[in-house]
Design a protein around this motif. Structure first.
Motif, PDB file in Angstrom:
ATOM      1  N   ASP A  40       3.089 -24.472  27.947  1.00 57.41           N
ATOM      2  CA  ASP A  40       2.294 -23.485  27.156  1.00 57.41           C
ATOM      3  C   ASP A  40       1.167 -22.810  27.872  1.00 57.41           C
ATOM      4  O   ASP A  40       0.637 -21.498  27.792  1.00 57.41           O
ATOM      5  N   ARG A  41       0.418 -23.435  28.945  1.00 57.14           N
ATOM      6  CA  ARG A  41      -0.512 -22.739  29.786  1.00 57.14           C
ATOM      7  C   ARG A  41      -0.060 -21.944  30.870  1.00 57.14           C
ATOM      8  O   ARG A  41      -0.532 -21.090  31.379  1.00 57.14           O
ATOM      9  N   ALA A  42       1.332 -22.128  31.057  1.00 60.62           N
ATOM     10  CA  ALA A  42       1.985 -21.423  32.175  1.00 60.62           C
ATOM     11  C   ALA A  42       3.247 -21.166  31.939  1.00 60.62           C
ATOM     12  O   ALA A  42       4.286 -21.520  32.195  1.00 60.62           O
ATOM     13  N   PRO A  43       3.421 -20.315  31.007  1.00 62.41           N
ATOM     14  CA  PRO A  43       4.770 -19.690  30.472  1.00 62.41           C
ATOM     15  C   PRO A  43       5.566 -19.179  31.455  1.00 62.41           C
ATOM     16  O   PRO A  43       7.002 -18.955  31.406  1.00 62.41           O
ATOM     17  N   ARG A  44       5.134 -18.730  32.820  1.00 63.22           N
ATOM     18  CA  ARG A  44       6.005 -18.005  33.767  1.00 63.22           C
ATOM     19  C   ARG A  44       5.676 -18.987  35.048  1.00 63.22           C
ATOM     20  O   ARG A  44       6.311 -18.444  36.025  1.00 63.22           O
ATOM     21  N   GLY A  45       5.611 -20.104  34.982  1.00 57.97           N
ATOM     22  CA  GLY A  45       5.512 -20.935  36.203  1.00 57.97           C
ATOM     23  C   GLY A  45       4.238 -21.143  36.660  1.00 57.97           C
ATOM     24  O   GLY A  45       3.234 -20.514  36.254  1.00 57.97           O
ATOM     25  N   VAL A  46       4.225 -21.845  37.867  1.00 58.37           N
ATOM     26  CA  VAL A  46       2.953 -22.154  38.339  1.00 58.37           C
ATOM     27  C   VAL A  46       2.969 -21.967  40.054  1.00 58.37           C
ATOM     28  O   VAL A  46       4.139 -22.157  40.674  1.00 58.37           O
ATOM     29  N   ARG A  47       1.976 -21.101  40.397  1.00 60.90           N
ATOM     30  CA  ARG A  47       1.543 -20.948  41.775  1.00 60.90           C
ATOM     31  C   ARG A  47       0.796 -21.887  42.555  1.00 60.90           C
ATOM     32  O   ARG A  47      -0.151 -22.468  41.957  1.00 60.90           O
ATOM     33  N   HIS A  48       1.194 -22.495  43.747  1.00 61.23           N
ATOM     34  CA  HIS A  48       0.678 -23.578  44.243  1.00 61.23           C
ATOM     35  C   HIS A  48      -0.925 -22.959  45.026  1.00 61.23           C
ATOM     36  O   HIS A  48      -1.881 -23.715  44.693  1.00 61.23           O
ATOM     37  N   GLY A  49      -0.707 -21.912  45.557  1.00 62.84           N
ATOM     38  CA  GLY A  49      -1.940 -21.354  46.197  1.00 62.84           C
ATOM     39  C   GLY A  49      -2.386 -21.462  47.369  1.00 62.84           C
ATOM     40  O   GLY A  49      -3.499 -21.033  47.865  1.00 62.84           O
ATOM     41  N   ASP A  50      -2.033 -22.791  48.174  1.00 66.27           N
ATOM     42  CA  ASP A  50      -2.569 -23.139  49.426  1.00 66.27           C
ATOM     43  C   ASP A  50      -1.508 -23.871  50.239  1.00 66.27           C
ATOM     44  O   ASP A  50      -1.744 -24.953  50.776  1.00 66.27           O
ATOM     45  N   ARG A  89      -9.940 -13.849  45.376  1.00 71.80           N
ATOM     46  CA  ARG A  89      -9.634 -13.089  46.598  1.00 71.80           C
ATOM     47  C   ARG A  89      -9.529 -14.401  47.822  1.00 71.80           C
ATOM     48  O   ARG A  89     -10.532 -15.136  47.566  1.00 71.80           O
ATOM     49  N   GLY A  90      -9.022 -14.138  48.982  1.00 76.16           N
ATOM     50  CA  GLY A  90      -8.852 -14.787  49.976  1.00 76.16           C
ATOM     51  C   GLY A  90      -7.958 -15.800  50.074  1.00 76.16           C
ATOM     52  O   GLY A  90      -6.910 -15.605  49.295  1.00 76.16           O
ATOM     53  N   GLY A  91      -8.196 -16.904  50.960  1.00 73.39           N
ATOM     54  CA  GLY A  91      -7.188 -17.880  51.124  1.00 73.39           C
ATOM     55  C   GLY A  91      -7.323 -18.390  52.639  1.00 73.39           C
ATOM     56  O   GLY A  91      -8.162 -17.710  53.439  1.00 73.39           O
ATOM     57  N   THR A  92      -6.679 -19.349  52.929  1.00 69.84           N
ATOM     58  CA  THR A  92      -6.701 -19.697  54.531  1.00 69.84           C
ATOM     59  C   THR A  92      -5.730 -18.943  55.423  1.00 69.84           C
ATOM     60  O   THR A  92      -4.651 -18.777  55.272  1.00 69.84           O
ATOM     61  N   GLU A  93      -6.427 -18.464  56.327  1.00 68.47           N
ATOM     62  CA  GLU A  93      -5.923 -17.347  57.336  1.00 68.47           C
ATOM     63  C   GLU A  93      -5.123 -18.453  58.449  1.00 68.47           C
ATOM     64  O   GLU A  93      -5.680 -19.686  58.746  1.00 68.47           O
ATOM     65  N   PRO A  94      -4.029 -18.111  58.797  1.00 68.17           N
ATOM     66  CA  PRO A  94      -3.064 -16.924  58.665  1.00 68.17           C
ATOM     67  C   PRO A  94      -2.010 -17.356  57.743  1.00 68.17           C
ATOM     68  O   PRO A  94      -0.975 -16.407  57.607  1.00 68.17           O
ATOM     69  N   PHE A  95      -2.256 -18.051  56.590  1.00 69.51           N
ATOM     70  CA  PHE A  95      -1.384 -18.345  55.694  1.00 69.51           C
ATOM     71  C   PHE A  95      -1.271 -17.782  54.245  1.00 69.51           C
ATOM     72  O   PHE A  95      -0.544 -17.641  53.608  1.00 69.51           O
ATOM     73  N   ALA A  96      -2.401 -17.030  54.132  1.00 63.84           N
ATOM     74  CA  ALA A  96      -2.601 -16.401  52.715  1.00 63.84           C
ATOM     75  C   ALA A  96      -1.978 -15.027  52.790  1.00 63.84           C
ATOM     76  O   ALA A  96      -2.107 -14.474  53.677  1.00 63.84           O
ATOM     77  N   ALA A  97      -1.358 -14.678  51.639  1.00 64.73           N
ATOM     78  CA  ALA A  97      -0.525 -13.485  51.419  1.00 64.73           C
ATOM     79  C   ALA A  97      -1.732 -12.528  51.595  1.00 64.73           C
ATOM     80  O   ALA A  97      -2.810 -12.369  51.046  1.00 64.73           O
ATOM     81  N   PRO A  98      -1.216 -11.208  52.101  1.00 65.06           N
ATOM     82  CA  PRO A  98      -2.084 -10.095  52.377  1.00 65.06           C
ATOM     83  C   PRO A  98      -2.631  -9.458  50.840  1.00 65.06           C
ATOM     84  O   PRO A  98      -3.837  -9.039  50.751  1.00 65.06           O
ATOM     85  N   GLU A  99      -1.893  -9.731  50.000  1.00 70.65           N
ATOM     86  CA  GLU A  99      -2.138  -8.834  48.507  1.00 70.65           C
ATOM     87  C   GLU A  99      -3.613  -9.838  48.003  1.00 70.65           C
ATOM     88  O   GLU A  99      -4.078  -9.050  47.058  1.00 70.65           O
ATOM     89  N   LEU A 100      -3.652 -11.111  48.740  1.00 69.70           N
ATOM     90  CA  LEU A 100      -4.826 -11.730  47.943  1.00 69.70           C
ATOM     91  C   LEU A 100      -6.306 -11.065  48.377  1.00 69.70           C
ATOM     92  O   LEU A 100      -7.266 -11.589  48.005  1.00 69.70           O
TER      93      LEU A 100
END
Length: 211
Positions: A40-50, A89-100
């Motif tokens: 119900d909270r994630a009707p399109r799935g879940v992204r891990h993000g890290d 925004r952001g993330g762990t370099e060099p693993f984060a996608a550029p669109e973040l």
């Protein structure tokens, strides 16, 4: 229990291509299940993000099967978000996608795929930048880390490709690769003046240049 892949690289240097693919195959399978998980909270799935080597734990087994892919566990769901929700925004370099880097970004499955491909590239180079890869594997890394998220494959496709790479690249006579995740070794050991991580990367580059 077990060590994470960042620790494994710190201990032994850049990983053989077949071993790295075998270790990341179960991670891709986990991501595929996450992206398909609907609630119900994630009707399109879940992204891990890290997704990154430090968050990938290789489980230890008392009597591993040499023909079985290693059990690599994805941990740290602190940055997990429902797909489609605004993503910080952001993330762990060099693993984060550029669109973040954009302020108006949303969480997507493609961001995890980018991180998976970036992790593979990092494992193969020992964290020292781009290395020389077999053509098919270089193409896979390029597709998973494409600047356009729409051009990246799904996590399910990544899993199938990584399993195939793990088995097709495992016949390399210079690297005695075992699918149980044990440290692969060189036919010619390093010398006192050439430490193991540098020796492993140098020999891999020489061999792949010759292909």
């Amino acid at each position: 229990q077990g060590e994470n892949l960042a620790q494994r690289v710190a201990r032994g240097g850049a990983l053989p291509a077949a071993e790295a693919c075998a270790l990341l195959a179960p991670v891709a399978a986990t991501l595929a299940r996450l992206h398909a998980l609907t609630t119900d909270r994630a009707p399109r799935g879940v992204r891990h993000g890290d997704v990154k080597p430090a968050n990938l734990i290789v489980a230890t087994e008392s009597a591993p099967d040499p023909q079985r892919l290693p059990d690599t566990v994805l941990v740290d769901f602190e940055h997990a978000l429902p797909i489609g929700q605004p993503a910080p925004r952001g993330g762990t370099e060099p693993f984060a996608a550029p669109e973040l880097a954009r302020a108006d970004g949303q969480a997507t499955a493609a961001q995890d795929v980018f991180s998976l491909g970036a992790s593979l590239r990092w494992l193969l180079s020992g964290g020292m930048g781009d290395g020389v890869l077999p053509v098919a594997l270089a193409s896979f890394v390029a597709r998973t880390t494409h600047v356009d998220p729409a051009q990246r494959p799904t996590a399910s496709s990544c899993h199938a490709a990584l399993v195939a790479f793990a088995r097709s690249l495992g016949d390399d006579p210079e690297e005695l690769v075992r699918l149980d995740g044990n440290r692969a070794t060189f036919a010619h050991p390093p010398t006192p003046t050439l430490p193991l991580p540098m020796a492993r990367q140098w020999r891999r580059r020489q061999r792949l240049y010759a292909r």
